[in-house]
Design a protein around this motif. Sequence first.
Motif, PDB file in Angstrom:
ATOM      1  N   ILE A  24       9.827  -3.063 -11.915  1.00 52.37           N
ATOM      2  CA  ILE A  24       9.302  -3.973 -10.767  1.00 52.37           C
ATOM      3  C   ILE A  24      10.178  -3.718  -9.507  1.00 52.37           C
ATOM      4  CG2 ILE A  24       8.302  -6.226 -10.120  1.00 52.37           C
ATOM      5  CD1 ILE A  24       7.623  -6.715 -12.954  1.00 52.37           C
ATOM      6  N   ALA A  25      11.281  -4.270  -9.751  1.00 54.36           N
ATOM      7  CA  ALA A  25      12.304  -4.273  -8.572  1.00 54.36           C
ATOM      8  C   ALA A  25      12.204  -2.774  -7.836  1.00 54.36           C
ATOM      9  CB  ALA A  25      13.832  -4.551  -9.130  1.00 54.36           C
ATOM     10  N   ARG A  76       8.860  -0.573   0.031  1.00 54.90           N
ATOM     11  CA  ARG A  76       9.326  -1.223   1.439  1.00 54.90           C
ATOM     12  C   ARG A  76      10.331  -0.488   2.100  1.00 54.90           C
ATOM     13  NH1 ARG A  76       8.121  -6.915   2.161  1.00 54.90           N
ATOM     14  NH2 ARG A  76       6.552  -7.595   0.817  1.00 54.90           N
ATOM     15  N   VAL A 131       9.307  -2.107  -5.857  1.00 52.68           N
ATOM     16  CA  VAL A 131       9.180  -2.923  -4.402  1.00 52.68           C
ATOM     17  C   VAL A 131      10.210  -2.238  -3.447  1.00 52.68           C
ATOM     18  CG1 VAL A 131       9.547  -5.176  -3.379  1.00 52.68           C
ATOM     19  CG2 VAL A 131       8.496  -5.211  -5.389  1.00 52.68           C
ATOM     20  N   GLU A 146      10.983  -9.189  -7.145  1.00 51.13           N
ATOM     21  CA  GLU A 146      10.579  -8.889  -6.022  1.00 51.13           C
ATOM     22  C   GLU A 146      11.309  -9.627  -5.045  1.00 51.13           C
ATOM     23  OE1 GLU A 146       6.882  -9.351  -8.801  1.00 51.13           O
ATOM     24  OE2 GLU A 146       8.891  -9.982  -8.713  1.00 51.13           O
ATOM     25  N   GLN A 147      11.384 -10.874  -5.051  1.00 47.93           N
ATOM     26  CA  GLN A 147      12.105 -11.639  -4.249  1.00 47.93           C
ATOM     27  C   GLN A 147      13.511 -11.261  -3.795  1.00 47.93           C
ATOM     28  OE1 GLN A 147      11.826 -15.805  -5.786  1.00 47.93           O
ATOM     29  NE2 GLN A 147      10.481 -16.078  -4.301  1.00 47.93           N
ATOM     30  N   ARG A 186      13.119  -7.801  -1.718  1.00 49.28           N
ATOM     31  CA  ARG A 186      12.952  -8.260  -0.435  1.00 49.28           C
ATOM     32  C   ARG A 186      13.998  -8.693   0.440  1.00 49.28           C
ATOM     33  NH1 ARG A 186       8.092 -10.458  -2.523  1.00 49.28           N
ATOM     34  NH2 ARG A 186       8.563 -12.221  -2.272  1.00 49.28           N
ATOM     35  N   SER A 243      12.742 -13.994  -9.002  1.00 52.65           N
ATOM     36  CA  SER A 243      12.001 -12.812  -9.569  1.00 52.65           C
ATOM     37  C   SER A 243      12.566 -11.577  -8.812  1.00 52.65           C
ATOM     38  CB  SER A 243      10.600 -12.727  -9.017  1.00 52.65           C
ATOM     39  OG  SER A 243      10.245 -12.571  -7.509  1.00 52.65           O
TER      40      SER A 243
END
Length: 530
Positions: free
Chosen positions: A320-321, A328, A324, A447-448, A451, A445
């Motif tokens: 998942i990481a 991005r 993302v 994702e956070q 980002r 998470s």
Amino acid sequence: MVYANDEISMTTLHRIFKPHRIALLGGNWRLGAIVLKNLLDAGFQGTIYPIDAHRESVNGVPTHVSVDVLPFPPDVALICTPANQVPNDVEICARAGIPGIVILSEGFRECGTQGKNLEHRIAEITRRFPGLRVIGPNSLGFIVPRLHLNASHAATLPAPGRLAFISESRALCSPVIDWAAQAGVGFSCFVSVGNMLDVGFGDLIDYLGADPNTRAIILYLQSVENARHFMSAASAFARRKPIVAYKAGRFVESARVAASHTGAMVAEDAVYDAAFERAGIVRVTELNDVFDVAEVLASQRIPKGPRLAIVGNAGGPAIIATDVLLARGGALTVLNPSTIERLGGALPPACSYTNPVDLQDSAPPERFADALRIVIGDADVDGVLVIFAIQADTDPEAIAKAITKTVANVARGAGKPVLVAWMGGVKAKTGIPILKEAGLPTHASPEQAVRAFLHLVSYARNIETLYQTPRDIPIRFECSRIELRKRLAPLLQKAGDDALNEYQAKSFLNAYGIPVTDSCVVHTREAAVS
């Protein structure tokens, strides 16, 4: 260069945010009583002067007839009176020599023409008293937790911290304070600017830039009144401390709502994007990211590039990481062969030695420490994300201690940011205080965390841009305004009240020495071909 009026302004802001004496004009005390209670409950150590000619006391505090008869001059006046009374109160405070005023009353330009007229009257008064600074109107007030000062009508006093929060939205402030308390985030200063009749973002950024208790600034804004001051202040601050901005009104519909809510004009969002980038400001587009990003920027090393290495005990979150990161604009580091060889010697055969480095579900603390130390040492790694997912036989506290010890011994010297995604419920949370105490921003998470890393990368690029000065643009424009008026008057007359057409716009820019493509007007097909 610092000018005399700038020094006066900074001194006044200092007296506002670090007051010894506060005058509180409560009016009907609907709002003023709340502010007074907050001042008392927070434990403010200075003197409070409630002003009311018709009451003996408010909340048990004796009142005074007027600011003119106070035993000592206040540093700041908090005005909570009805809107139509505010201009008169501002003038009385100014004549009494009070240098700073915060207007918490509502009912100004956000309410229409009558409110705009009231603001015009206040603006005229401020011009007659050059040393006077006014925050608001339509402000929630301000909070300085370190001084136990809650000069607002927000019920909660936040914890002291190193982040300053400046908000254009009054209604957003209380939820943000509650949210920060839950996240364990503290503030050096919390300011609601309201309608920014006088003091704006640029003034507060200038002031907080010199505040040793402020390590980073968070902005919630819908518009910028004084763009030149904002840009210069932000550029100067961002070279030393990060600024994170959440800009509302990104789309036409939401911009229209923002304008109706605050009475502010909201410009094209793309212009804000470009301005933020040029000023070194990191823009976030999700409110959930604001504190994560600010905390990371304030406490982490700045990466040299976008290449991230991932180390963890959970394959799914690592994928998942990676998604993302790549979606991005980041990059997944290709580990050096020597790094892979060292990982192979330190980890069991079942582990994955390429990036992402999978330590397996039941990885003990020593395995996290060994892998993290080796990966940080790779010259091609710009930053590291550590992912921990709670398992039945893992010890979150021991693993957190192993990570913090490794970061303290290796990562600080390498100058590389290390971020942590700490996944789990009640059992996993026991490791979070250990990570936070060590200054490691911890995310719920992957994702956070990713980002936040990419915002670090963006900040690094913006800062690099700040030090780049275009060489082909002259510092001085040699223009004669008289000649320009003669030349441009016919052009403007033809345009009337409508926008300039392409030819007129290019002629206008060319007159000021701004390079444009050559063009001319023709009236026939043959002339165009010719």
